[in-house]
Design a protein around this motif. Structure first.
Motif, short mmCIF file in Angstrom:
data_model
loop_
_atom_site.label_atom_id
_atom_site.label_comp_id
_atom_site.label_asym_id
_atom_site.label_seq_id
_atom_site.Cartn_x
_atom_site.Cartn_y
_atom_site.Cartn_z
N ASN A 1 -9.60 -3.01 -0.97
CA ASN A 1 -8.34 -2.86 -1.70
C ASN A 1 -8.59 -2.69 -3.20
O ASN A 1 -7.98 -1.83 -3.85
CB ASN A 1 -7.46 -4.08 -1.42
CG ASN A 1 -6.06 -3.92 -2.00
OD1 ASN A 1 -5.45 -2.85 -1.89
ND2 ASN A 1 -5.55 -4.98 -2.61
N LEU B 1 -9.04 1.74 3.68
CA LEU B 1 -8.16 0.63 3.36
C LEU B 1 -7.29 0.28 4.56
O LEU B 1 -7.11 -0.90 4.90
CB LEU B 1 -7.27 0.99 2.17
CG LEU B 1 -6.25 -0.09 1.77
CD1 LEU B 1 -6.95 -1.39 1.38
CD2 LEU B 1 -5.35 0.41 0.64
N GLN C 1 -8.22 5.93 1.36
CA GLN C 1 -7.08 5.24 1.95
C GLN C 1 -7.34 4.92 3.42
O GLN C 1 -6.91 3.89 3.94
CB GLN C 1 -5.83 6.13 1.83
CG GLN C 1 -4.59 5.45 2.37
CD GLN C 1 -3.45 6.42 2.53
OE1 GLN C 1 -3.64 7.48 3.13
NE2 GLN C 1 -2.29 6.07 2.01
N TYR D 1 -10.04 0.70 -3.76
CA TYR D 1 -9.06 1.75 -3.55
C TYR D 1 -8.16 1.91 -4.78
O TYR D 1 -7.84 3.03 -5.19
CB TYR D 1 -8.22 1.44 -2.31
CG TYR D 1 -7.12 2.45 -2.07
CD1 TYR D 1 -7.40 3.72 -1.57
CD2 TYR D 1 -5.79 2.12 -2.36
CE1 TYR D 1 -6.39 4.64 -1.36
CE2 TYR D 1 -4.78 3.05 -2.14
CZ TYR D 1 -5.08 4.30 -1.64
OH TYR D 1 -4.08 5.22 -1.44
N LYS D 2 -7.79 0.79 -5.38
CA LYS D 2 -6.94 0.85 -6.57
C LYS D 2 -7.66 1.49 -7.75
O LYS D 2 -7.02 2.04 -8.66
CB LYS D 2 -6.45 -0.54 -6.93
CG LYS D 2 -5.46 -1.11 -5.91
CD LYS D 2 -4.99 -2.49 -6.30
CE LYS D 2 -3.98 -3.03 -5.30
NZ LYS D 2 -3.52 -4.39 -5.62
N GLU E 1 -7.17 -3.25 6.60
CA GLU E 1 -5.95 -4.00 6.88
C GLU E 1 -5.83 -4.30 8.39
O GLU E 1 -5.50 -5.42 8.79
CB GLU E 1 -4.73 -3.22 6.41
CG GLU E 1 -4.59 -3.14 4.91
CD GLU E 1 -3.41 -2.28 4.50
OE1 GLU E 1 -2.86 -1.58 5.36
OE2 GLU E 1 -3.04 -2.30 3.30
N VAL F 1 -0.18 6.36 5.81
CA VAL F 1 0.40 5.02 5.64
C VAL F 1 1.67 4.89 6.46
O VAL F 1 1.93 3.86 7.10
CB VAL F 1 0.69 4.75 4.15
CG1 VAL F 1 1.30 3.36 3.99
CG2 VAL F 1 -0.59 4.85 3.33
N ASN G 1 0.84 -1.21 0.00
CA ASN G 1 0.00 0.00 0.00
C ASN G 1 0.87 1.25 0.00
O ASN G 1 0.59 2.25 -0.69
CB ASN G 1 -0.91 -0.02 1.23
CG ASN G 1 -1.91 1.13 1.24
OD1 ASN G 1 -2.15 1.77 0.22
ND2 ASN G 1 -2.48 1.41 2.40
#
Length: 474
Positions: free
Chosen positions: A426, A439, A436, A429-430, A443, A228, A207
């Motif tokens: 995921n 995401l 984010q 998000y892509k 996770e 992140v 990520n």
């Protein structure tokens, strides 16, 4: 005890615990066997059993005769030499040829051959008590014929005590196995937790790489990158903390095994999986009472104390002892002068029957009986309390096992939902359809679900072991 279990390991979560090359590896059974061999608790119990065996032999020895050797050499100061005298015999011999005024001899043959030697012998015997050197060697045999019932009862108590220590040794081994297996399960969990965290780190790294590329292309902001990076720092901290916990758990297990701490050592094993089926322990109190070693030891203690009451009550009874012996005596003016032992002359033979019975000892016997009965009752109360406590313990452990089963089912559903949530988030998000933040949350939820599942399995194993121990089947 036969048990049928499936096993679950880190592979059940599609992960593998890495093995260090050249590291010493112990399986679960190897860890248990080493602990049983080196545990101070087991060694202490073994030594106590050796002592108990010796007490049984000593108890039988009390029923056998006691043979004692006694040798004494005494030097008395201030005494002159003692000489053998025949003065009276000599006087009688001198008077045999003399007559009195009536013409009768003043002594006769009877005087010279009987009376004179007899008085001389008596005089010499008394003189022997004045020798400077007086020595004696004797052997005495003592046989207790009746000792207030203490000998036979003492042997029975020693046998019961031996049985108690045999059960104590089995109990010590069970406790060691229980502690090692629980520690082993916890270590397997921490090993798996580290792998799960590193797997999460790999996912988060992907990520992070994606966000860095997106930032360069203008599709992501610096705030996305910071989020992140913060998550990565938190995850690294979690990994570091878990690895430290794993080291402590490993050292604790090594300590329980009786081994020194090693850095290059690993433990390899599986956790039992309740979904593969298991045998529920027998919770019948009638059978539990037979299996619980603590109750068996309390019953043995009760039996010993009951017999101890009989021993204390024996204080009102007599003691009868048979004694016999031989004693050689040698009294001389000088140490180096010794007469050869002669059965009739200088060896004293004797045999005696002795009866001893206490008539009054200041109420000591009465109070000793009262104390012995009080100790017996205290142990009986302790046993009754233990039986009630075991019922509560079994109910509590059974409830904990039911709760652990329910938590496993919940944890399974959480993994399925968390995995599905992560996959969907995921992919979205892509494609730019999900944030984010969501995401990262997905996770974290997946990682938490996996750890919760592993912890639920560990908790089930602990609950099942506790129920086995509570029912005496461990």
């Amino acid at each position: 005890m036969s048990r049928h279990f499936g096993t679950i390991s880190a592979l059940a979560l599609c992960i593998a615990v890495p093995q260090l090359a050249g590291a010493t590896t112990y399986t679960r059974e190897e860890a248990v066997n080493i602990a049983l061999e080196k545990s101070s608790e087991v060694k202490t119990a073994e030594e106590e059993l050796v002592s108990a065996n010796s007490q049984v032999d000593a108890g039988y020895g009390n029923a056998l005769p006691s043979i004692d050797l006694d040798a004494t050499v005494t030097r008395i100061f201030g005494l002159d030499d003692v000489t053998t005298s025949t003065k009276i015999t000599d006087a009688a011999n001198g008077m045999i040829n003399e007559v009195d005024d009536n013409g009768n001899p003043q002594a006769n043959t009877f005087d010279t051959q009987v009376v004179g030697p007899a008085f001389d012998g008596l005089s010499n015997m008394m003189a022997k008590q004045g020798y400077r050197w007086q020595s004696s060697v004797g052997i005495t045999a003592t046989q207790i014929l009746y000792a207030q019932g203490k000998v036979g009862t003492g042997i029975e108590i020693a046998k019961t005590y031996k049985h108690l220590k045999e059960v104590n040794l089995d109990n010590a081994k069970s406790n060691v196995r229980y502690n090692v297996e629980n520690a082993f399960d916890q270590l397997i969990y921490l090993d798996s937790a580290v792998v799960i965290l590193y797997e999460s780190k790999n996912m988060l790294q992907e990520n992070l790489n994606f966000v860095e590329q997106s930032l360069k292309s203008g599709m992501a902001t610096e705030l996305d990158l910071i989020r992140v990076q913060l998550s990565m720092d938190q995850l690294n901290s979690k990994i570091n903390s878990t690895e430290k916990s794993r080291v402590l758990a490993r050292n604790a297990l090594l300590n329980t095994m009786g081994l020194d701490w090693e850095t290059e050592v690993q433990f390899k094993g599986d956790l039992r999986d309740p979904s593969q089926g298991y045998t529920f322990p027998d919770t019948s109190m009638a059978n539990v009472k037979k299996r619980r070693k603590e109750l068996v030891m309390l019953e043995a203690s009760e039996e010993m104390l009951n017999k101890n009451v009989s021993i204390e009550e024996g204080g009102y009874k007599p003691t009868i002892v048979l004694v016999g012996g031989l004693k050689y005596s040698n009294n001389k003016n000088n140490f180096y002068q010794w007469d050869a032992p002669d059965w009739d002359e200088n060896i004293n033979k004797y045999i005696a029957l002795n009866l001893t019975m206490n008539l009054f000892n200041g109420m000591k016997t009465k109070e000793a009986v009262v104390q012995a009965k009080s100790n017996l009752r205290s142990t009986q109360i302790q046993k009754e309390t233990a039986e009630r406590g075991f019922r509560v313990q079994i109910e509590s452990c059974a409830q904990s096992l039911d709760d652990a089963n329910a938590q496993i089912e919940i944890a399974k559903r959480q993994i399925d939902l968390a995995q599905r949530n992560y996959d969907l988030t995921n992919d979205a998000y892509k494609l730019g359809r999900e944030t984010q933040l969501n995401l990262l949350s997905a996770e974290n939820s997946l990682r938490t679900a996996k750890l919760d599942y592993m912890q639920a399995i560990v908790n089930w194993n602990k609950a099942y072991n506790a129920l086995l121990q509570a029912t005496g089947e461990y």
